[in-house]
Design an enzyme around this catalytic site. Structure first.
Site, PDB file in Angstrom:
ATOM      1  N   ASP A 297      46.655  38.547  61.003  1.00 20.66           N
ATOM      2  CA  ASP A 297      48.082  38.511  61.298  1.00 20.66           C
ATOM      3  C   ASP A 297      48.853  37.891  60.138  1.00 20.66           C
ATOM      4  O   ASP A 297      49.861  38.448  59.680  1.00 20.66           O
ATOM      5  CB  ASP A 297      48.316  37.704  62.584  1.00 20.66           C
ATOM      6  CG  ASP A 297      49.780  37.562  62.929  1.00 20.66           C
ATOM      7  OD1 ASP A 297      50.381  38.551  63.385  1.00 20.66           O
ATOM      8  OD2 ASP A 297      50.329  36.456  62.736  1.00 20.66           O
TER       9      ASP A 297
ATOM     10  N   LYS B 245      51.664  39.642  57.311  1.00 19.57           N
ATOM     11  CA  LYS B 245      53.001  39.085  57.079  1.00 19.57           C
ATOM     12  C   LYS B 245      53.218  38.740  55.609  1.00 19.57           C
ATOM     13  O   LYS B 245      54.301  38.984  55.064  1.00 19.57           O
ATOM     14  CB  LYS B 245      53.200  37.856  57.966  1.00 19.57           C
ATOM     15  CG  LYS B 245      53.258  38.198  59.456  1.00 19.57           C
ATOM     16  CD  LYS B 245      53.271  36.951  60.327  1.00 19.57           C
ATOM     17  CE  LYS B 245      53.314  37.308  61.803  1.00 19.57           C
ATOM     18  NZ  LYS B 245      53.236  36.114  62.678  1.00 19.57           N
TER      19      LYS B 245
ATOM     20  N   VAL C 110      57.961  39.225  60.445  1.00 22.79           N
ATOM     21  CA  VAL C 110      57.298  38.133  59.717  1.00 22.79           C
ATOM     22  C   VAL C 110      57.400  36.798  60.435  1.00 22.79           C
ATOM     23  O   VAL C 110      56.398  36.166  60.735  1.00 22.79           O
ATOM     24  CB  VAL C 110      57.851  38.018  58.281  1.00 22.79           C
ATOM     25  CG1 VAL C 110      57.368  36.728  57.609  1.00 22.79           C
ATOM     26  CG2 VAL C 110      57.416  39.219  57.460  1.00 22.79           C
TER      27      VAL C 110
END
Length: 435
Positions: A201, A205, A132
């Site tokens: 992306d 996360k 993350v």
């Protein structure tokens, strides 16, 4: 006699090399503090002859996953990324009662709850801090908070590439395309930047964070994800005049018995802690019902920051710890957040063509001040070939805004707003909106 923990890496690229570097340079310190030896017994690679940033014994490298299993590792480190064949390897590792440490955000976003279930069945640890925030210890902190706190919301700047681009657009008044090209030259952006600039992306996360804090099996939906491609320097400038900074924000928020997920350009007031997070830095802003607000910030990528998170997870494994997803409450359901509800604040940015804009601007400003909803702020900008109007509203009907934009031949972009003051102002105004 110290126990020896055998480690195998899947991948020896940026993340894997960072892990090996840390184990080599800090190995003695780790050994003394941990009271255990860590030994890398295997590394799965595509090409053993390839030149690498770290030196490892040639017999450690292998192209065959069966060789990894034959060395009977205690801990598997997933530094490969992707789903295929990585997911199968991780499932096999867990079935062999190997503990797993992963930096693979794509896999954990899609299969995190599934892998947790397998790990619980085999009584092994599954840890993935590096997936993350790179070196930011946010997942470990959240896991600890969940013992007593009920997390209500998490806001994150979770992609360094987009944060760098938005920062440069604001500070140097440059167009998106120009800054993207600079970011690619400097190595902050990939040759194919889609995963970053389109928000994939960041969405992966925030899904991982959502799984950890709220349970559930939320899957990414395109309608809940927007990147920064539509953000212009004019939009950044005019919202700056109103006291806001544009950030690509990832949001996981409890809603009744469920929770929402969202990624998109969001207005953050200059006074908020997240507004000061610039360039390639990441940040996570967490609210718990007991602890209140917490901010975690740092570099979200790179060999050593990410490698540090992986090694810290390895040490957690040796200490007998793992992440545990919050269990969903009875009757709980996941709410996927779409367009802003009518009670929420929304930012509306209108772009009018230069030609014959005076009458259109007058009609638009009149509409915003009297019919669009409760108007918190409005400003205009004349630049280049366009005329721009930015408004922040509560109680706005999105469809009405879109219809009026079409009526005056304007391009409309809607943004979320992170500003609790607006909800308070709206309630105190006690406004009765048109039906």
């Amino acid at each position: 006699m110290m126990k020896k923990w055998k480690i195998a890496l899947l991948g020896l690229g940026t993340v894997g090399s960072g892990v090996v570097t840390i184990l080599q340079t800090h190995g003695e310190r780790i050994r003394k503090q941990l009271g255990a030896d860590l030994e890398v017994v295997g590394a799965l690679v595509r090409n053993p002859a390839k030149s690498r940033k770290v030196e490892v014994e040639s017999d450690v490298l292998t192209t065959d996953i069966q060789t990894i299993w034959e060395r009977e590792p205690d801990i598997i480190i997933d530094a490969m990324g992707g789903l295929d064949p990585t997911l199968g390897y991780i499932e096999e590792a867990i079935s062999r009662q190997c503990h797993v440490v992963s930096a693979n955000k794509e896999m954990l976003a899609a299969y995190g709850p599934h892998l947790h279930h397998l790990a619980e069945e085999q009584n092994v640890s599954l840890l993935y801090e590096a997936s993350v925030g790179g070196g930011i210890p946010v997942l470990n902190a959240l896991s600890q908070l969940l013992h007593a706190n009920r997390i209500t919301r998490v806001y994150g700047i979770l992609n360094g590439t987009t944060n760098y681009i938005l920062t440069k657009m604001e500070e140097e008044n440059l167009a998106y395309e120009e800054v993207l090209a600079q970011a690619q030259e400097l190595g902050f952006a990939e040759a194919d930047p889609m995963a970053d600039v389109e928000g994939y992306d960041a969405f992966n996360k925030i899904q991982i964070i959502g799984h950890l804090c709220f349970g559930g099996k939320t899957q990414p939906l395109a309608s809940e994800r927007e990147g920064i491609v539509s953000v212009t320097s004019e939009e950044i400038e005019v919202y700056g005049k109103l006291g806001y900074r544009v950030k690509l924000l990832a949001v996981a928020e409890r809603q009744g018995s469920g929770y929402s997920l969202r990624v998109g350009p969001t207005l953050v007031p200059h006074s908020h802690q997240l507004a000061g997070v610039k360039n390639e830095y990441n940040a996570v802003f967490v609210t718990g019902d007991i602890v209140g607000d917490l901010l975690f910030t740092g570099k979200g990528a790179g060999a050593l920051p990410t490698g540090s998170a992986v090694v810290e997870d390895v040490l957690q494994v040796v200490s007998g710890r793992t992440f545990a997803l919050e269990q969903e409450e009875a009757g709980g359901r996941t709410v996927i957040h779409g367009e802003a509800e009518t009670s929420e604040a929304v930012a509306a940015f209108f772009t009018l063509p230069k030609r014959e804009t005076d009458s259109a601007k007058i009609r638009l400003l009149s509409f915003l001040s009297s019919e669009a909803g409760f108007l918190h702020a409005v400003d205009t900008l004349e630049a280049g070939e366009g005329s721009y109007i930015a408004a922040i509203l509560s109680g706005a009907d999105v469809q009405v805004l879109q219809a009026f934009a079409k009526h005056v031949d304007a391009v409309l972009h809607l943004r979320a707003v992170l500003d609790d003051r607006l909800a308070l102002a709206f309630r105190e105004a006690n406004v009765t909106l048109p039906i």
